[in-house]
Every structure is written in C-alpha cells, then in structure tokens.
Design an enzyme around this catalytic site. Sequence first.
Site, PDB file in Angstrom:
ATOM      1  N   ALA A 149       0.835  -1.202   0.000  1.00  0.00           N
ATOM      2  CA  ALA A 149       0.000   0.000   0.000  1.00  0.00           C
ATOM      3  C   ALA A 149       0.871   1.254   0.000  1.00  0.00           C
ATOM      4  O   ALA A 149       2.102   1.188   0.051  1.00  0.00           O
ATOM      5  CB  ALA A 149      -0.916  -0.017   1.224  1.00  0.00           C
TER       6      ALA A 149
ATOM      7  N   GLY B  19       6.557   1.032   2.332  1.00  0.00           N
ATOM      8  CA  GLY B  19       7.975   0.717   2.262  1.00  0.00           C
ATOM      9  C   GLY B  19       8.323  -0.179   1.087  1.00  0.00           C
ATOM     10  O   GLY B  19       9.442  -0.674   0.983  1.00  0.00           O
TER      11      GLY B  19
ATOM     12  N   ALA C 138      11.690   4.921 -14.100  1.00  0.00           N
ATOM     13  CA  ALA C 138      10.728   5.825 -13.459  1.00  0.00           C
ATOM     14  C   ALA C 138       9.526   6.015 -14.371  1.00  0.00           C
ATOM     15  O   ALA C 138       9.660   6.497 -15.491  1.00  0.00           O
ATOM     16  CB  ALA C 138      11.390   7.169 -13.163  1.00  0.00           C
ATOM     17  N   THR C 139       8.348   5.633 -13.886  1.00  0.00           N
ATOM     18  CA  THR C 139       7.138   5.730 -14.711  1.00  0.00           C
ATOM     19  C   THR C 139       6.289   6.955 -14.372  1.00  0.00           C
ATOM     20  O   THR C 139       5.330   7.248 -15.084  1.00  0.00           O
ATOM     21  CB  THR C 139       6.273   4.469 -14.539  1.00  0.00           C
ATOM     22  OG1 THR C 139       5.885   4.351 -13.162  1.00  0.00           O
ATOM     23  CG2 THR C 139       7.038   3.228 -14.970  1.00  0.00           C
ATOM     24  N   ALA C 140       6.620   7.651 -13.283  1.00  0.00           N
ATOM     25  CA  ALA C 140       5.806   8.800 -12.864  1.00  0.00           C
ATOM     26  C   ALA C 140       6.076  10.014 -13.746  1.00  0.00           C
ATOM     27  O   ALA C 140       7.217  10.295 -14.097  1.00  0.00           O
ATOM     28  CB  ALA C 140       6.096   9.144 -11.406  1.00  0.00           C
TER      29      ALA C 140
ATOM     30  N   HIS D 250      12.402   9.885  -3.755  1.00  0.00           N
ATOM     31  CA  HIS D 250      12.847   8.662  -4.419  1.00  0.00           C
ATOM     32  C   HIS D 250      14.209   8.877  -5.075  1.00  0.00           C
ATOM     33  O   HIS D 250      15.092   8.017  -4.993  1.00  0.00           O
ATOM     34  CB  HIS D 250      11.831   8.245  -5.482  1.00  0.00           C
ATOM     35  CG  HIS D 250      10.636   7.532  -4.923  1.00  0.00           C
ATOM     36  ND1 HIS D 250      10.348   6.220  -5.225  1.00  0.00           N
ATOM     37  CD2 HIS D 250       9.659   7.942  -4.081  1.00  0.00           C
ATOM     38  CE1 HIS D 250       9.244   5.855  -4.597  1.00  0.00           C
ATOM     39  NE2 HIS D 250       8.798   6.893  -3.905  1.00  0.00           N
ATOM     40  N   ARG D 251      14.366  10.021  -5.709  1.00  0.00           N
ATOM     41  CA  ARG D 251      15.609  10.323  -6.417  1.00  0.00           C
ATOM     42  C   ARG D 251      16.790  10.427  -5.447  1.00  0.00           C
ATOM     43  O   ARG D 251      17.880   9.920  -5.717  1.00  0.00           O
ATOM     44  CB  ARG D 251      15.439  11.631  -7.198  1.00  0.00           C
ATOM     45  CG  ARG D 251      16.536  11.901  -8.223  1.00  0.00           C
ATOM     46  CD  ARG D 251      16.253  13.174  -9.000  1.00  0.00           C
ATOM     47  NE  ARG D 251      15.011  13.095  -9.747  1.00  0.00           N
ATOM     48  CZ  ARG D 251      13.929  13.823  -9.484  1.00  0.00           C
ATOM     49  NH1 ARG D 251      13.920  14.680  -8.478  1.00  0.00           N
ATOM     50  NH2 ARG D 251      12.845  13.697 -10.220  1.00  0.00           N
TER      51      ARG D 251
ATOM     52  N   ARG E 127      17.103   9.017  -2.597  1.00  0.00           N
ATOM     53  CA  ARG E 127      17.359   7.744  -1.933  1.00  0.00           C
ATOM     54  C   ARG E 127      18.173   6.788  -2.804  1.00  0.00           C
ATOM     55  O   ARG E 127      18.847   5.885  -2.296  1.00  0.00           O
ATOM     56  CB  ARG E 127      16.005   7.112  -1.578  1.00  0.00           C
ATOM     57  CG  ARG E 127      16.032   6.234  -0.352  1.00  0.00           C
ATOM     58  CD  ARG E 127      14.626   5.873   0.074  1.00  0.00           C
ATOM     59  NE  ARG E 127      13.826   5.366  -1.021  1.00  0.00           N
ATOM     60  CZ  ARG E 127      12.513   5.595  -1.158  1.00  0.00           C
ATOM     61  NH1 ARG E 127      11.869   6.319  -0.274  1.00  0.00           N
ATOM     62  NH2 ARG E 127      11.833   5.093  -2.176  1.00  0.00           N
TER      63      ARG E 127
ATOM     64  N   ASP F 243       9.470   1.290 -11.072  1.00  0.00           N
ATOM     65  CA  ASP F 243       8.686   1.887  -9.992  1.00  0.00           C
ATOM     66  C   ASP F 243       7.843   3.026 -10.574  1.00  0.00           C
ATOM     67  O   ASP F 243       8.360   4.124 -10.796  1.00  0.00           O
ATOM     68  CB  ASP F 243       9.632   2.392  -8.902  1.00  0.00           C
ATOM     69  CG  ASP F 243       8.938   2.662  -7.578  1.00  0.00           C
ATOM     70  OD1 ASP F 243       7.696   2.582  -7.532  1.00  0.00           O
ATOM     71  OD2 ASP F 243       9.630   2.963  -6.594  1.00  0.00           O
TER      72      ASP F 243
END
Length: 198
Positions: free
Chosen positions: A17, A21, A50-52, A68-69, A71, A101
């Site tokens: 969800a 994590g 990256a799909t976003a 995300h980037r 990390r 992701d």
Amino acid sequence: MPEQRNSDNRIILVTGATKSGKSEWAEHLATQAEQNAEKANVQKSVIYVATARPQLDDREWQARLDLHRQRRPHHWKTWAVESDLPSIFLGATETDCLLIDSLGTWLANVLEQDDEMWQHNLKTFLQNLRNAKSDVILVAEETGWGVVPAYPLGRLFRDRLGHLIRCVGTIADTVYLVTGGHVLNLSQLGFPLDQHLS
C-alpha cells in the site's frame, strides 16, 4: 497455467500500500543484486525505470519524486518511461537489473486506452517481461483492499491494476508483500493461485 520461462534472469514483484515501504524494499533488493554480482566478479548495472510523470505545478508530488531520487545511489542509471513500458525490456541485457517503480503510475499514464488497446498493451508487456534478458524488480500498488471507487474511471484503474499484478505474479520468481512494517515472501508462504485452478 502460465508459460515457463527459459532464462537465468530473476523477476521479482514487490507489492504494498501507500507508504508501506515497498519502494525501499525494491531498492534494497536491487542493491543486493548489485553487491552479489560484485562478489562473484560479475558486472550488474541497476537501471531505475521511473514511470511517474513530473508535475511541476504540484509541489507535493514533486517532493515525492525528489525523495525517491535522493534515496537512489548516484551511480544507478535512470530511464524515464511514461507510457511505452513494454519496450524497455528490449533494450536491457543480462548485465542489467531493471527496477520498475511503479506499475500503478504506468497504468495511470495509459488509462485512457480502450479495452482492446489495453489488452494488446498488456499482452505485449507480459510477453516482453517473460522474455527479458535482464533481472527485473517491479513495484506495484495494492489498491483493491478498500471501498469500491464511486466513479467509473477509478473502478477501471483498480480492476486493471489488480489484473496486471496477478498476471505479473504468475511470471515472477518471487512475490513480496510489504505491509505493517514487515516484508512477507508470498512465494514461500503461499502457492500460485492460477496453477491450482487449471
């Protein structure tokens, strides 16, 4: 019963969800694959897919993407793929590890496709995934555990994503569920549903 793959590559599905994590676990698995290859004197390059879609007018969304980037290790490559996800497997080799992701954001990008076009896209995606030469780690959102969406587009997204995750799960070597601060290896705890229905 799903087709068997004749390949030495690994396909891993990580679901969970929001804020569970799942992305962190997928990144950990990619780092682990990289380190294991290094110990074996084998080259392994992680490619973050990256799909976003960037939304410069949405600060909260951009903050999520930035997190995300930040990390990710700096030496990882990044491929931005908003819609043509099935084609990325064609450009990857045995020395690559693709970290996708996520499936949910990819689906959102192509949700306007009619059923015929989506079924063709899905079939191509699954076929290319099955034939991929690289290791593949896929992140997917679990959206079907709540109430039924009140509007048709929401129901379409939920249904297509649920079916997509199920299809990928039948191909994957390992399926993880991340929830409640724990990682569950569903491949060890359970059994493939589709194989027991055939």
